[in-house]
Scaffold this motif. Structure first.
Motif, short mmCIF file in Angstrom:
data_model
loop_
_atom_site.label_atom_id
_atom_site.label_comp_id
_atom_site.label_asym_id
_atom_site.label_seq_id
_atom_site.Cartn_x
_atom_site.Cartn_y
_atom_site.Cartn_z
N ILE A 124 21.36 39.16 40.56
CA ILE A 124 22.09 40.19 40.44
C ILE A 124 22.78 40.88 41.73
O ILE A 124 21.90 41.09 42.63
N ALA A 125 23.99 40.95 41.74
CA ALA A 125 24.70 41.81 42.73
C ALA A 125 24.91 43.18 42.27
O ALA A 125 25.24 43.23 41.08
N PHE A 126 24.87 44.22 43.18
CA PHE A 126 25.13 45.54 42.63
C PHE A 126 25.71 46.34 43.64
O PHE A 126 25.60 46.21 44.83
N VAL A 127 26.44 47.70 43.06
CA VAL A 127 26.97 48.59 43.97
C VAL A 127 26.21 49.96 43.57
O VAL A 127 26.14 50.32 42.56
N VAL A 128 25.99 50.45 44.71
CA VAL A 128 25.41 52.09 44.53
C VAL A 128 26.28 52.99 45.25
O VAL A 128 26.89 53.01 46.24
N ASP A 129 26.47 54.13 44.69
CA ASP A 129 27.16 55.28 45.07
C ASP A 129 26.04 56.49 45.36
O ASP A 129 25.55 57.25 44.51
#
Length: 134
Positions: A124-129
């Protein structure tokens, strides 16, 4: 406007071999490399056990979030790679809401033929703001 980059490493052997960081913070965004089932020594664990791999992957995602002082509620998108999507889809569909609670990031799930390690089923790759409420 200048942006600084803050890279996070966990000393997983592949980080040196492939030349990548577990995550990179650029401005207010954190881009996390594909997380999978590895232990504190960086060794792949739980071969051939989708549920255990998914659980350890979430633990490793939390380690990145903790490093940056972020929370799951700040994850805005994820890309999930699954070997045997038809066989493992139900477990993923149960695990994802259990991990996120009522938070719903954008999500892409891809069925793939294989991943980096024999017996690896999920990454799982992910992006956080980080500007979002924690």
């Amino acid at each position: 406007m200048a942006t600084t980059i803050d890279a996070f490493h966990r000393n997983v052997p592949a980080e040196s071999a492939f030349g990548y960081a577990q995550a990179v913070r650029s401005g207010t965004l954190i881009h996390a490399s594909g997380q999978f089932s590895y232990d504190d020594a960086g060794e792949f664990v739980h071969a051939d056990d989708f549920g255990a791999q998914l659980g350890q992957t979430y633990v490793n995602m939390d380690a990145i979030l903790d490093h940056y002082g972020a929370t799951r509620k700040q994850i805005v998108s994820q890309t999930v790679y699954v070997v045997g999507l038809r066989q493992n889809g139900a477990a993923l569909m149960a695990g994802n809401p259990a991990y996120y609670g009522d938070h719903r990031p954008a999500n892409t799930v891809l069925g793939v033929t294989e991943l980096a390690f024999p017996g690896q089923f999920v990454e799982i790759a992910f992006v956080v703001d980080t500007t979002l409420p924690a």
